[in-house]
Enzyme design. Structure first.
Site, PDB file in Angstrom:
ATOM      1  N   VAL A   1       2.258  -0.570   5.955  1.00 56.69           N
ATOM      2  CA  VAL A   1       1.988  -1.812   5.222  1.00 56.69           C
ATOM      3  C   VAL A   1       1.671  -1.356   3.742  1.00 56.69           C
ATOM      4  CG1 VAL A   1       0.194  -3.795   4.645  1.00 56.69           C
ATOM      5  CG2 VAL A   1       1.020  -3.218   7.179  1.00 56.69           C
ATOM      6  N   GLU A   2       0.771  -0.253   3.499  1.00 55.11           N
ATOM      7  CA  GLU A   2       0.294  -0.044   2.228  1.00 55.11           C
ATOM      8  C   GLU A   2       1.617   0.806   1.395  1.00 55.11           C
ATOM      9  OE1 GLU A   2      -1.966  -0.001   0.407  1.00 55.11           O
ATOM     10  OE2 GLU A   2      -3.572  -0.810   1.676  1.00 55.11           O
ATOM     11  N   THR A   3       2.666   1.670   1.734  1.00 55.19           N
ATOM     12  CA  THR A   3       3.404   2.049   0.738  1.00 55.19           C
ATOM     13  C   THR A   3       4.992   2.369   1.493  1.00 55.19           C
ATOM     14  OG1 THR A   3       2.620   4.230   1.594  1.00 55.19           O
ATOM     15  CG2 THR A   3       1.716   3.557  -0.497  1.00 55.19           C
TER      16      THR A   3
ATOM     17  N   TYR B   1      -3.987  -9.211   6.093  1.00 58.62           N
ATOM     18  CA  TYR B   1      -3.775  -7.848   5.828  1.00 58.62           C
ATOM     19  C   TYR B   1      -4.057  -7.030   6.952  1.00 58.62           C
ATOM     20  CZ  TYR B   1      -4.249  -2.842   4.475  1.00 58.62           C
ATOM     21  OH  TYR B   1      -4.107  -1.514   4.294  1.00 58.62           O
TER      22      TYR B   1
END
Length: 379
Positions: A163-165, A362
């Site tokens: 999800v982040e990168t 999230y």
């Protein structure tokens, strides 16, 4: 969180920390020259943050060293950390005003309803799933080690980094000093402006300390429009507190070591309340009408599990027989625009993920992406 140092509590010794940051950053420049750029275009991408960083210096908004607020910050850093006024003025003279960062910090326009299904589709999609399977296969040993040491299962670590990168594809190309300085002293006019500026001033302080401890130019650090760095998008303060040398090479490198990122994510979650072998969430069905006051109370408890399962039965139930009766839960609502809202019974581990990014959407996307990737690996 975003973003968003040691995964063992406390700040690293300066001699070790210098090696850590030096290696982590010397190779970060060209690889992340543009914000959110990646080799293979995924089926969907994050919104405005996917554009290349734009530098927009307005009249009287550059030359930070001349700003009154910056001068006060410099005086504080001199007193607190032994800097000289001249060296800090020289640093802030190089900082650029990043209008893009300010604009991306503005809240979404009012009136558009939240939509969990649309949000989920941005992250739980074929490109990330395929990349996640490859990442998990390649780093299975490190993921198993992280679960053994910190109790965080592979699917949560994989889901979060995905999800982040997108597994290191989108780590950011903004100079961290530029965006932190801009947001610390000219955060957009929002109801939380003062608190947010205070937060970013703290991160700016950590950024300066990191660079000094490593004997590096602070402008070598690259990251997101909010100043988050590396595969797990840690803010400078989190790097100094929670990052670990998980590959055992004597250095912490969140930019180029996926193994260090794996251990650092696991350590962060463990420190922030993750409990070994505890489930994350169970789908729920409302018993009460959606406008009931008792339901409103349950939904207003914040980022914490505070109900026994028995206590929630009058409000919402789960059909899952796997839901333990001896742990605490919170009720989570995932709004779907004009469609029906989804409800979930969330455990303390769900709320641990929200402390990485304070959003139900999230946390659930991390959980869902990890589960889907785990299932894809079994095919």
């Amino acid at each position: 969180m975003t973003s968003h140092a040691s995964r063992q509590p406390g700040i690293l010794l300066n001699s070790i920390y210098s090696l850590i940051i030096a290696v982590a950053l010397l190779t970060s420049g060209a690889a992340h020259a543009t914000e959110k750029k990646h080799v293979k275009k995924p089926a969907s991408s994050t919104a405005a943050a996917s554009s290349a960083p734009a530098v927009k210096a307005k009249k009287n908004e550059s030359h930070f060293e001349q700003w009154k607020e910056v001068s006060s910050f410099i005086t504080e850093m001199v007193s607190k950390h032994g800097y000289t006024e001249a060296e800090l003025k020289a640093i802030f003279k190089q900082a650029r005003y990043i209008e893009t960062a300010r604009q991306l910090m503005r809240p979404a326009p009012a009136g558009k309803p939240k939509n969990w299904k649309a949000y989920r589709a941005r992250f739980v999609e074929p490109y990330r799933i395929e990349a996640g399977v490859a990442f998990w296969d390649k780093y299975a040993d490190a993921l198993a080690k992280a679960e053994q040491e910190y109790g965080v299962p592979p699917e949560i670590i994989v889901g979060l980094i995905g999800v982040e990168t997108i597994f290191g594809k989108q780590t950011g190309g903004f100079r961290v000093m530029d965006v932190l300085t801009t947001l610390a002293f000219d955060y957009p006019d929002t109801p939380t402006r003062d608190a947010r500026m205070q937060f970013f001033r703290g991160e700016l302080e950590n950024m300066l300390l990191m660079s000094r401890e490593a004997s590096l130019d602070p402008f070598v650090f690259k990251g997101s429009y909010a100043g988050a760095i590396g595969w797990p998008q840690f803010m400078p303060g989190s790097i100094r507190k929670y990052a670990v040398d998980f590959d055992g090479d004597g250095k912490i490198n969140l930019t180029d070591s996926p193994v260090d990122a794996i251990g650092s994510v696991a350590h962060y979650l463990a420190v922030h309340g993750w409990k070994r072998n505890l489930p994350v969430a169970f789908p729920a069905t409302l018993v009460l009408h959606e406008k009931n006051e008792q339901l409103s109370t349950a939904l207003s408890k914040g980022l914490q599990a505070s109900y026994q399962l028995q206590d929630l039965k009058a409000i919402a139930t789960t059909a899952s027989s796997d839901a333990p009766t001896n742990i605490l839960y919170g009720l989570v609502d995932l709004q779907n625009g004009n469609d029906a809202t989804e409800y979930w019974l969330a455990t303390e581990n769900f709320y641990a993920i929200t402390l990485y990014n304070r959003s139900y959407f999230y946390a659930m996307s991390v959980y869902d992406l990890g589960r889907v990737i785990a299932a894809a690996r079994q095919k």
